[in-house]
Design a protein around this motif. Structure first.
Motif, short mmCIF file in Angstrom:
data_model
loop_
_atom_site.label_atom_id
_atom_site.label_comp_id
_atom_site.label_asym_id
_atom_site.label_seq_id
_atom_site.Cartn_x
_atom_site.Cartn_y
_atom_site.Cartn_z
N LYS A 228 -31.57 11.37 31.83
CA LYS A 228 -31.65 10.75 30.51
C LYS A 228 -31.73 11.83 29.42
O LYS A 228 -32.48 12.79 29.54
CB LYS A 228 -32.88 9.85 30.44
N GLY A 229 -30.92 11.65 28.38
CA GLY A 229 -30.90 12.57 27.26
C GLY A 229 -29.89 13.70 27.41
O GLY A 229 -29.64 14.45 26.47
N TRP A 230 -29.30 13.84 28.58
CA TRP A 230 -28.33 14.89 28.86
C TRP A 230 -26.92 14.33 28.78
O TRP A 230 -26.69 13.15 29.00
CB TRP A 230 -28.57 15.49 30.23
N LEU B 168 -26.96 25.87 41.29
CA LEU B 168 -27.42 25.04 40.17
C LEU B 168 -28.24 25.96 39.27
O LEU B 168 -29.27 26.47 39.70
CB LEU B 168 -28.25 23.87 40.67
N MET B 169 -27.74 26.18 38.07
CA MET B 169 -28.40 27.07 37.12
C MET B 169 -28.87 26.26 35.93
O MET B 169 -28.09 25.55 35.31
CB MET B 169 -27.42 28.16 36.67
N ALA B 170 -30.15 26.35 35.63
CA ALA B 170 -30.73 25.59 34.52
C ALA B 170 -31.43 26.56 33.57
O ALA B 170 -32.28 27.34 33.98
CB ALA B 170 -31.73 24.56 35.04
N GLY B 171 -31.03 26.50 32.31
CA GLY B 171 -31.64 27.34 31.30
C GLY B 171 -32.01 26.52 30.09
O GLY B 171 -31.45 25.45 29.86
N ALA B 172 -32.95 27.02 29.31
CA ALA B 172 -33.41 26.29 28.13
C ALA B 172 -33.96 27.25 27.10
O ALA B 172 -34.37 28.36 27.41
CB ALA B 172 -34.49 25.27 28.51
N ASP C 1 -38.65 21.76 28.17
CA ASP C 1 -38.94 21.59 29.59
C ASP C 1 -37.70 21.04 30.29
O ASP C 1 -37.13 20.05 29.86
CB ASP C 1 -40.11 20.61 29.76
N ILE C 2 -37.29 21.72 31.36
CA ILE C 2 -36.12 21.27 32.12
C ILE C 2 -36.50 20.79 33.52
O ILE C 2 -35.65 20.36 34.28
CB ILE C 2 -35.06 22.38 32.22
N GLY C 3 -37.77 20.85 33.85
CA GLY C 3 -38.23 20.49 35.18
C GLY C 3 -37.89 19.08 35.59
O GLY C 3 -37.44 18.83 36.71
N ASP C 4 -38.10 18.11 34.69
CA ASP C 4 -37.79 16.72 35.02
C ASP C 4 -36.30 16.51 35.26
O ASP C 4 -35.90 15.77 36.16
CB ASP C 4 -38.28 15.77 33.92
N ALA C 5 -35.46 17.17 34.47
CA ALA C 5 -34.01 17.02 34.63
C ALA C 5 -33.56 17.59 35.97
O ALA C 5 -32.76 16.97 36.69
CB ALA C 5 -33.27 17.70 33.48
N VAL C 6 -34.07 18.76 36.33
CA VAL C 6 -33.71 19.37 37.61
C VAL C 6 -34.20 18.49 38.76
O VAL C 6 -33.47 18.26 39.73
CB VAL C 6 -34.26 20.81 37.71
N SER C 7 -35.40 17.98 38.67
CA SER C 7 -35.93 17.07 39.70
C SER C 7 -35.10 15.81 39.82
O SER C 7 -34.84 15.32 40.93
CB SER C 7 -37.38 16.70 39.40
#
Length: 182
Positions: A57-59, A154-158, A163-169
């Protein structure tokens, strides 16, 4: 500045995930046309070649910026220049013998750490490297899965404070592999 940082990230990913120059097997093409975007659809899995997941959500899913990038998601932005966060998934030939060795190489190059605990991606073991990055130039999280002779990064940056933890989860919990076509 952010474009330069992405170039540095792209250079690392080239070293970490070699692109297969052979023609892609049927069904592994990116599912997005070059000018389309996909936004959050509750519980709707989006296909990205040989894997799928639902967009958090939101992405927003945007067209990838490179051939080996099979999925590219942005938070509050239309491109890597103005987004608050980005998640990219690159797929290619492994550049290290194991996912853990690749994660350790990445972590060492950016002053990060590799978790001793593995994650489960629909039955496949994933190794996680983390950094303290607060910009999009270096991933805060890199999750690496080796499967069927390919490396999935899978690379996640911010940016700072995001907070990107919920999106990665969310991605991990909704991730599904398509059957291998051996």
């Amino acid at each position: 500045m952010k474009r330069r940082s992405y170039l540095l990230l792209a250079m690392f990913c080239v070293a970490g995930c070699k692109e297969n120059t052979d023609s892609l097997p049927a069904g592994t093409e990116n599912s997005f046309a070059t000018n389309s975007t996909e936004t959050y659809k509750p519980d709707a899995a989006q296909s990205f070649g040989d894997f799928s997941f639902s967009i958090p959500k939101g992405w927003t899913a945007v067209p990838p910026d490179r051939e080996k990038t099979k999925a590219m998601l942005l938070l509050d932005g239309t491109d890597g220049q103005n987004a608050k966060a980005m998640i990219k998934i690159d797929v290619g030939m492994p550049a290290a013998p194991t996912a853990r060795q690749l994660a350790e190489s990445f972590a060492k190059s950016v002053g990060g750490n590799v978790s001793s605990d593995a994650l489960d991606f629909d039955g496949e073991e994933a190794v996680v490297a983390t950094t303290s990055s607060n910009d999009l130039g270096t991933p805060r999280n890199m999750i690496i899965v080796y499967r069927d002779g390919k490396a999935y990064l899978l690379m996640a940056g911010a940016t700072e404070g995001v907070d990107i933890g919920d999106a990665v989860s969310h991605i991990r919990s909704s991730w599904k592999w398509k059957q291998a076509t051996n």
